[in-house]
Design a protein around this motif. Structure first.
Motif, PDB file in Angstrom:
ATOM      1  N   ARG A  54      -3.364  84.663   9.020  1.00 50.71           N
ATOM      2  CA  ARG A  54      -3.284  83.776   7.871  1.00 50.71           C
ATOM      3  C   ARG A  54      -2.916  82.380   8.338  1.00 50.71           C
ATOM      4  NH1 ARG A  54       1.578  83.730   4.596  1.00 50.71           N
ATOM      5  NH2 ARG A  54       2.065  85.481   5.923  1.00 50.71           N
ATOM      6  N   GLU A  55      -3.477  81.379   7.687  1.00 48.61           N
ATOM      7  CA  GLU A  55      -3.149  79.992   8.004  1.00 48.61           C
ATOM      8  C   GLU A  55      -2.243  79.430   6.922  1.00 48.61           C
ATOM      9  OE1 GLU A  55      -5.322  75.740   9.087  1.00 48.61           O
ATOM     10  OE2 GLU A  55      -6.540  77.499   8.621  1.00 48.61           O
ATOM     11  N   THR A  56      -1.211  78.682   7.336  1.00 42.19           N
ATOM     12  CA  THR A  56      -0.327  77.978   6.412  1.00 42.19           C
ATOM     13  C   THR A  56      -0.430  76.487   6.714  1.00 42.19           C
ATOM     14  OG1 THR A  56       1.625  78.007   7.849  1.00 42.19           O
ATOM     15  CG2 THR A  56       1.259  79.963   6.474  1.00 42.19           C
ATOM     16  N   ASP A  57       0.294  75.682   5.958  1.00 41.44           N
ATOM     17  CA  ASP A  57       0.292  74.240   6.211  1.00 41.44           C
ATOM     18  C   ASP A  57       0.877  73.914   7.583  1.00 41.44           C
ATOM     19  OD1 ASP A  57      -0.849  73.710   3.757  1.00 41.44           O
ATOM     20  OD2 ASP A  57       1.072  73.323   2.774  1.00 41.44           O
ATOM     21  N   LEU A  97      -5.595  85.703  14.381  1.00 38.60           N
ATOM     22  CA  LEU A  97      -5.077  84.850  13.324  1.00 38.60           C
ATOM     23  C   LEU A  97      -5.173  85.615  12.016  1.00 38.60           C
ATOM     24  CD1 LEU A  97      -6.785  81.440  14.231  1.00 38.60           C
ATOM     25  CD2 LEU A  97      -4.606  82.347  15.038  1.00 38.60           C
ATOM     26  N   ASP A 113      -2.980  74.644  19.130  1.00 38.49           N
ATOM     27  CA  ASP A 113      -3.941  73.681  19.685  1.00 38.49           C
ATOM     28  C   ASP A 113      -3.700  73.440  21.174  1.00 38.49           C
ATOM     29  OD1 ASP A 113      -5.157  73.427  17.220  1.00 38.49           O
ATOM     30  OD2 ASP A 113      -4.076  71.595  16.685  1.00 38.49           O
ATOM     31  N   SER A 124       3.025  77.581  15.435  1.00 38.60           N
ATOM     32  CA  SER A 124       2.725  76.269  14.849  1.00 38.60           C
ATOM     33  C   SER A 124       1.314  75.831  15.247  1.00 38.60           C
ATOM     34  CB  SER A 124       3.743  75.230  15.315  1.00 38.60           C
ATOM     35  OG  SER A 124       3.555  74.932  16.686  1.00 38.60           O
ATOM     36  N   LYS A 125       0.731  74.965  14.421  1.00 37.46           N
ATOM     37  CA  LYS A 125      -0.607  74.451  14.727  1.00 37.46           C
ATOM     38  C   LYS A 125      -0.600  73.655  16.024  1.00 37.46           C
ATOM     39  CE  LYS A 125      -2.496  74.405  10.103  1.00 37.46           C
ATOM     40  NZ  LYS A 125      -3.089  73.622   9.026  1.00 37.46           N
ATOM     41  N   GLY A 147       1.152  76.207  10.292  1.00 38.87           N
ATOM     42  CA  GLY A 147       0.613  76.937  11.437  1.00 38.87           C
ATOM     43  C   GLY A 147      -0.092  78.215  11.032  1.00 38.87           C
ATOM     44  N   PHE A 148       0.092  79.247  11.860  1.00 33.26           N
ATOM     45  CA  PHE A 148      -0.630  80.507  11.675  1.00 33.26           C
ATOM     46  C   PHE A 148       0.319  81.693  11.777  1.00 33.26           C
ATOM     47  CE2 PHE A 148      -3.488  77.479  13.701  1.00 33.26           C
ATOM     48  CZ  PHE A 148      -4.594  77.511  12.854  1.00 33.26           C
TER      49      PHE A 148
END
Length: 72
Positions: free
Chosen positions: A20-23, A18, A51, A46-47, A25-26
């Motif tokens: 970088r994380e965004t609103d 990972l 998941d 996407s998150k 996803g990654f």
């Protein structure tokens, strides 16, 4: 940065990190073992997909000591 191993059919050592994380996803880096050389790509995940992959066991978190050995 967290690193996860990918479950593969051929038993190769493939990983995602990972970056970088965004609103939504990654941003991830995928490192695939291709017969002695590494194929490296950067992608977005996407998150929800991330998941799902963790929940189903397709991705497994790598402990810090394992990650150092695997990337060396």
């Amino acid at each position: 940065m967290e690193t996860y191993s990918l479950r593969t059919l051929n038993g190769s050592n493939d990983f995602i990190t990972l970056l970088r994380e965004t609103d939504e996803g990654f941003v991830i880096r995928i490192v695939r073992d291709k017969d002695g050389y590494n194929e490296i790509t950067n992608e977005f995940m996407s998150k929800e997909l991330f998941d799902t992959c963790v929940r189903t066991g397709y991705l497994t978190k790598v402990e810090a000591t394992q990650s150092l050995v695997a990337t060396a």
